[in-house]
Design an enzyme around this catalytic site. Structure first.
Site: not given
Length: 316
Positions: A59, A63, A71, A73, A91, A188, A241, A248
């Site tokens: 994640r 992001h 980069d 950041s 975030n 996800h 999940d 998976d």
């Protein structure tokens, strides 16, 4: 499959349409040949103590890449000036920054000033997927680290309430198509979602429905027990999940069953092209893996940055 992916990587690296500068599979071959091993070791050590690390790192990488390119950041701490990306609302739930810190410290000890934080994060994301039972791939390298991080820019990230048109626009702005959207959404399958990210589907959905009619009624009822109407805090959470630490294709099966959490996930069934991919990935983990690899390489090749930071939390 491997041959096709290798050709795709070669084609992508040859093209400079979306790249700020060229990336290379053997970028550190002469300057830091053990870089990937060192980074993998740091990620694995963290994973042994915390099985949520893969979800967090994947994640974090997503992001990062969606704001100013890949980069690093997102890793910057404030220097006393304005708020950085870490402080942006989308975030606030990011975590496991220490994993990247540890990997960077180890690679700096071996090859000072050579490996960028952006490359560390891109490689760590690949390693995280592998540790969670997912596929592996060769990561193009040679990214540079950015010197700018602005909290307000995180509002450009695709929101969990987005419909398909909004998602398509967000991805297109970064050179990513609907196929990339469906494949990358498969990330996800890892981690949890806070109640605040899907509460819109459970209560006061629209003028005629209290609950989102596209959600399985029994599933919605179970979520309401975990996320009561009066609790709109970030605290509560539900696994994305039933196997939140395993990479998976369960995520796609849940979309088909109308048992996914986010509006942005269920939205993938609202157009024929994305719906067909959801069903394809729900029935074939191999097809999902192949598409995910290609889209991850494509996304992580959106570059930016001007330097190789010595410390991932601050500019040189």
């Amino acid at each position: 499959m491997a041959t096709g992916i290798a050709f795709f990587v070669a084609l992508l690296l040859w093209s400079t349409f979306r790249l700020g500068y060229a990336l290379s599979l053997n970028y550190y071959e002469q300057t830091c040949p053990d870089a990937e091993f060192i980074i993998s070791k740091a990620v694995k050590e963290a994973f042994m103590n915390d099985k949520t690390v893969p979800a967090a790192i994947l994640r974090m990488h997503f992001h990062d890449c969606f704001i100013r390119g890949c980069d690093a950041s997102v890793l910057l701490d404030t220097d006393g000036g304005g708020k950085v990306e870490k402080s942006g609302f989308p975030n606030l739930s990011l975590h496991a920054f220490y994993v990247i810190d540890n990997a960077k410290k180890a690679v700096e000890a071996a090859c000072p000033g050579v490996v960028s934080c952006a490359d560390v994060l891109a490689l760590a994301a690949r390693d995280a997927v592998v540790l969670a039972g997912g596929p592996t791939w060769d990561v193009p390298k040679g990214r540079q680290d950015g010197r700018t991080s602005v909290a307000s820019e995180t509002l450009q990230l695709p929101a969990p309430t987005f419909n398909l048109s909004q998602l398509q626009q967000s991805f297109a702005q970064r050179g990513l198509n609907l196929g990339d959207l469906v494949a990358l959404s498969g990330g996800h399958t890892l981690g949890v979602s806070h109640c605040s990210s899907f509460q819109n589907r459970l209560y006061n959905f629209d003028a005629t429905h209290d609950t989102d009619p596209s959600m399985n009624p029994a599933f919605a009822a179970s979520l309401k027990k975990v996320c009561p109407a009066h609790n709109n805090a970030q605290n509560g959470g539900v696994n994305m999940d039933p196997s939140p630490t395993s990479f998976d294709n369960t995520y796609y099966k849940l979309i088909v069953q109308r048992k996914c959490l986010l509006s942005s996930d269920q939205a993938l069934l609202t157009a024929p092209s994305t719906k067909s991919l959801v069903y394809k990935f729900a029935t074939s983990k191999e097809a999902f893996y192949e598409a995910f690899i290609k889209s991850m390489i494509k996304m992580s090749s959106l570059t930016g940055g001007q330097e190789v930071r010595k410390n991932c939390r601050k500019v040189n």
